[in-house]
Design a protein around this motif. Sequence first.
Motif, mmCIF file in Angstrom:
data_model
loop_
_atom_site.group_PDB
_atom_site.id
_atom_site.type_symbol
_atom_site.label_atom_id
_atom_site.label_comp_id
_atom_site.label_asym_id
_atom_site.label_seq_id
_atom_site.Cartn_x
_atom_site.Cartn_y
_atom_site.Cartn_z
ATOM 1 N N LEU A 283 0.804 -1.225 0.000
ATOM 2 C CA LEU A 283 0.000 0.000 0.000
ATOM 3 C C LEU A 283 0.835 1.271 0.000
ATOM 4 C CD1 LEU A 283 -2.972 -0.918 2.341
ATOM 5 C CD2 LEU A 283 -2.819 -1.021 -0.134
ATOM 6 N N LEU A 284 2.140 1.142 0.262
ATOM 7 C CA LEU A 284 3.010 2.317 0.372
ATOM 8 C C LEU A 284 2.959 3.238 -0.851
ATOM 9 C CD1 LEU A 284 5.072 3.543 2.358
ATOM 10 C CD2 LEU A 284 6.828 2.325 1.124
ATOM 11 N N PRO A 285 3.137 2.700 -2.078
ATOM 12 C CA PRO A 285 3.099 3.591 -3.242
ATOM 13 C C PRO A 285 1.765 4.296 -3.380
ATOM 14 C CG PRO A 285 3.838 1.402 -3.871
ATOM 15 C CD PRO A 285 3.358 1.305 -2.472
ATOM 16 N N GLU A 286 0.689 3.551 -3.109
ATOM 17 C CA GLU A 286 -0.645 4.134 -3.237
ATOM 18 C C GLU A 286 -0.835 5.245 -2.204
ATOM 19 O OE1 GLU A 286 -2.570 3.695 -5.518
ATOM 20 O OE2 GLU A 286 -4.453 4.543 -4.804
ATOM 21 N N VAL A 291 -1.028 11.119 -0.769
ATOM 22 C CA VAL A 291 -0.470 12.264 -0.047
ATOM 23 C C VAL A 291 0.005 13.327 -1.030
ATOM 24 C CG1 VAL A 291 1.400 13.025 1.468
ATOM 25 C CG2 VAL A 291 0.168 10.914 1.964
ATOM 26 N N PHE A 292 0.700 12.868 -2.068
ATOM 27 C CA PHE A 292 1.201 13.810 -3.071
ATOM 28 C C PHE A 292 0.057 14.559 -3.733
ATOM 29 C CE2 PHE A 292 5.680 12.177 -4.304
ATOM 30 C CZ PHE A 292 6.116 12.566 -3.051
ATOM 31 N N SER A 293 -1.004 13.828 -4.068
ATOM 32 C CA SER A 293 -2.091 14.476 -4.803
ATOM 33 C C SER A 293 -2.826 15.475 -3.904
ATOM 34 C CB SER A 293 -3.061 13.434 -5.348
ATOM 35 O OG SER A 293 -3.695 12.777 -4.282
ATOM 36 N N LEU A 294 -2.742 15.272 -2.584
ATOM 37 C CA LEU A 294 -3.343 16.248 -1.677
ATOM 38 C C LEU A 294 -2.604 17.573 -1.756
ATOM 39 C CD1 LEU A 294 -4.153 14.309 1.619
ATOM 40 C CD2 LEU A 294 -5.738 15.205 -0.083
ATOM 41 N N PHE A 295 -1.244 17.477 -1.894
ATOM 42 C CA PHE A 295 -0.445 18.691 -1.832
ATOM 43 C C PHE A 295 -0.664 19.602 -3.039
ATOM 44 C CE2 PHE A 295 2.228 16.679 1.482
ATOM 45 C CZ PHE A 295 2.052 17.672 2.420
ATOM 46 N N SER A 296 -0.402 19.093 -4.224
ATOM 47 C CA SER A 296 -0.594 19.974 -5.371
ATOM 48 C C SER A 296 -0.715 19.151 -6.639
ATOM 49 C CB SER A 296 0.583 20.933 -5.497
ATOM 50 O OG SER A 296 1.706 20.203 -5.920
ATOM 51 N N GLN A 298 0.746 19.814 -9.334
ATOM 52 C CA GLN A 298 2.036 19.736 -10.011
ATOM 53 C C GLN A 298 2.846 18.553 -9.503
ATOM 54 O OE1 GLN A 298 5.492 21.572 -9.155
ATOM 55 N NE2 GLN A 298 6.130 20.637 -11.074
ATOM 56 N N MET A 299 2.844 18.379 -8.173
ATOM 57 C CA MET A 299 3.541 17.239 -7.602
ATOM 58 C C MET A 299 2.915 15.944 -8.091
ATOM 59 S SD MET A 299 4.414 18.118 -3.682
ATOM 60 C CE MET A 299 5.380 16.734 -3.134
ATOM 61 N N ASP A 300 1.596 15.981 -8.220
ATOM 62 C CA ASP A 300 0.889 14.803 -8.700
ATOM 63 C C ASP A 300 1.390 14.438 -10.093
ATOM 64 O OD1 ASP A 300 -0.925 12.789 -8.364
ATOM 65 O OD2 ASP A 300 -2.477 13.852 -9.489
ATOM 66 N N ALA A 301 1.607 15.482 -10.921
ATOM 67 C CA ALA A 301 2.081 15.235 -12.289
ATOM 68 C C ALA A 301 3.472 14.601 -12.268
ATOM 69 C CB ALA A 301 2.110 16.549 -13.074
ATOM 70 N N THR A 302 4.367 15.129 -11.423
ATOM 71 C CA THR A 302 5.704 14.544 -11.295
ATOM 72 C C THR A 302 5.594 13.082 -10.921
ATOM 73 O OG1 THR A 302 6.209 16.621 -10.202
ATOM 74 C CG2 THR A 302 7.973 14.991 -10.296
ATOM 75 N N GLU A 309 9.837 5.164 -10.701
ATOM 76 C CA GLU A 309 11.128 5.450 -10.056
ATOM 77 C C GLU A 309 10.932 5.853 -8.601
ATOM 78 O OE1 GLU A 309 10.773 6.693 -13.419
ATOM 79 O OE2 GLU A 309 11.815 4.810 -13.828
ATOM 80 N N LEU A 310 9.967 6.763 -8.387
ATOM 81 C CA LEU A 310 9.742 7.208 -7.006
ATOM 82 C C LEU A 310 9.313 6.046 -6.139
ATOM 83 C CD1 LEU A 310 8.042 10.672 -7.456
ATOM 84 C CD2 LEU A 310 10.224 10.160 -6.376
ATOM 85 N N LYS A 311 8.515 5.164 -6.726
ATOM 86 C CA LYS A 311 8.035 4.011 -5.979
ATOM 87 C C LYS A 311 9.215 3.154 -5.523
ATOM 88 C CE LYS A 311 5.571 -0.211 -6.823
ATOM 89 N NZ LYS A 311 4.885 -1.060 -7.749
#
Lengths: 348, 290
Positions: A283-286, A291-296, A298-302, A309-311
Amino acid sequence: MRTGDYKQSYGELVALIDSPPVWLWSAVLLLALIAAPHLLNSYALSFLMIILITVTGALGLNILTGYTGLISLGHVGFLVTGAYAYAVLVSKYHMPPLVGFLGAGVVPALASLIVGAPSLRLKGLYLAITTLAFSFIINTVILEMRWLTNGARGIQVQRPEILSISFDGDAAFTYLCLGIAGLTLFATLNIRRSRVGRAFVAIRDNDTAARVMGINLHAYKLFAFVTSAFITGIAGALYGIYLSFVSVEGFPFLLSIEALAILIVGGLGSALGAVLGTVLIVLLPEATRLVFSLFSAQMDATFTTGAQELKSMLYGLVIILFLRFQPRGLVGAWHDIKRTWVHWPLRY
Amino acid sequence: MQYLVQLLISGLAIGAIYGLIAMGFAVIYKSTGLVNFAQGEMTMITAYIAWTISTTVSGNVFVVAMGAILAAVLLGLVIERLVMRPMLGEPVFATVMVTIGLAVILRSAINFIWDAYPHGLDIGMGRGIVHLGSIGVRTGQLAVIAALLLLLAAIWAFFRYSKVGVAMRAVAADDRTALLMGISATKVHALAWAASSVIAGIGGVFFALSYDLSPAMFQLGLKAFPATILGGLDAVLGSGLGGLLIGITENLAGGYLGSGMKEVAGFAMIIVVLMVRPFGIFGERDIERV
């Protein structure tokens, strides 16, 4: 007045479930899992399936690495062998799925004899190296045996129909995974309780002492290898069915590391740890994505472009942080919390 | 006959690269007792940095070489300080798992920072073809064989004659006694990581020079691994020679038995070697057996 956890007999020490609340919560969890396929949407259900399949594999590796202390970097080799055994038997030779599952366990178990028998003379890192080599060799063997495995083209796998019950739908297949994962959990918990399991742990903790106590190291290590490969192979068959396609690419080397990460994060040598670790790692990547999509945006797009890779960076980071700060894993943390809860406000 | 010689020479060239990376493994094992599973990734990062320098700063050979060496030293030191030093005193399994975690992070970082396409490292040399009789060989391939031999000699002299080299051997042999003699084990560890990073990085740069840079380069680490086992994990010079042996074996297996065999010849070889001589051809015999 007595406080804390007391064990007064060996019977209590090896009991599968040692207190009524644990019975209660286990029952609640089981009911929740049985209800889940009807309540969850198909996206969440796919996570549940992956968790159940991964738990099976992690429990298999736990017997070898957690209980017996033998490090395997090549468990993906057993996973892929199991998946291919099932695919070849069922899709190619039209055997019943039950025979397929049996084959998915037996073929990796035989393979583990071949790799285990000579390499068990080696310990620690050297064993890790031979198992790593095995996982690469098995990939080449599969690619070369085109007449049996279709080489690089892979094999299509259908959802099975066992005893005239069809497991075609997602909910039905989840029940199959739940059944197998449950059986595996029950089996590994019982192995740990038994004479064999205690021998495994004795070998892990001090092999010289174990040998002096009359434990045949070679036989027990081989037994751990075979059991572990059997279970891992069945997990491989399930994963192959889940992917509906078995190919060498579907089982990347990273899976071996992921499995070890699960054990470390959960707590090495504990069945509960394997389950907790699986839930966290799957569940970690999800969770990070949410969390990322909550922030912005733009971060969601990255995250979407570099998601893979981030995963994997996150995997690496989690492994390192756990080894550094909580080497006993989630189970260790759980024990600490429980002890604090029981003894509060005293420290001991 | 010509085919055989061709296979041998290209085997030696790739083997020299394996040898360099294998020496990187051995340097760390010898002074810290760890197998660094992130060696391939460290090799790859140095090669990518060299490529970035050559495309953005200057394509001059010396600029690229100095930049790559500095970057490799820095990488080794940072990893040792941030990741490995806090793990001092932990069980070997935990520490080795940390290097696996590190490998995963570095590999994805590379994919994240650079793209997934292959690139050629062009510094105006290495791609030319020299004719030895009727056989064409790339200059980069000849250069890497020469580089390996030079480094082997240099490292032999370093461990044999220099004070630091002797200190490193002392820490490897018995770190407590070495500490009592006034040798700083942490300094030796840091030096080992930096040295290993540079040696393996040279291998990576030469690989990029003769072949191509790509995200699949981390597999060089896995390929160099058999070389270290073959030569002996604690034998730095042996590992270098082990690399040459593995390179030749792989190329001959690939040339005569089929390309699938090329991928696994090295691994098949280490399984056999581990059965017969678990400590490698040049390693010291201290493996416990059951």
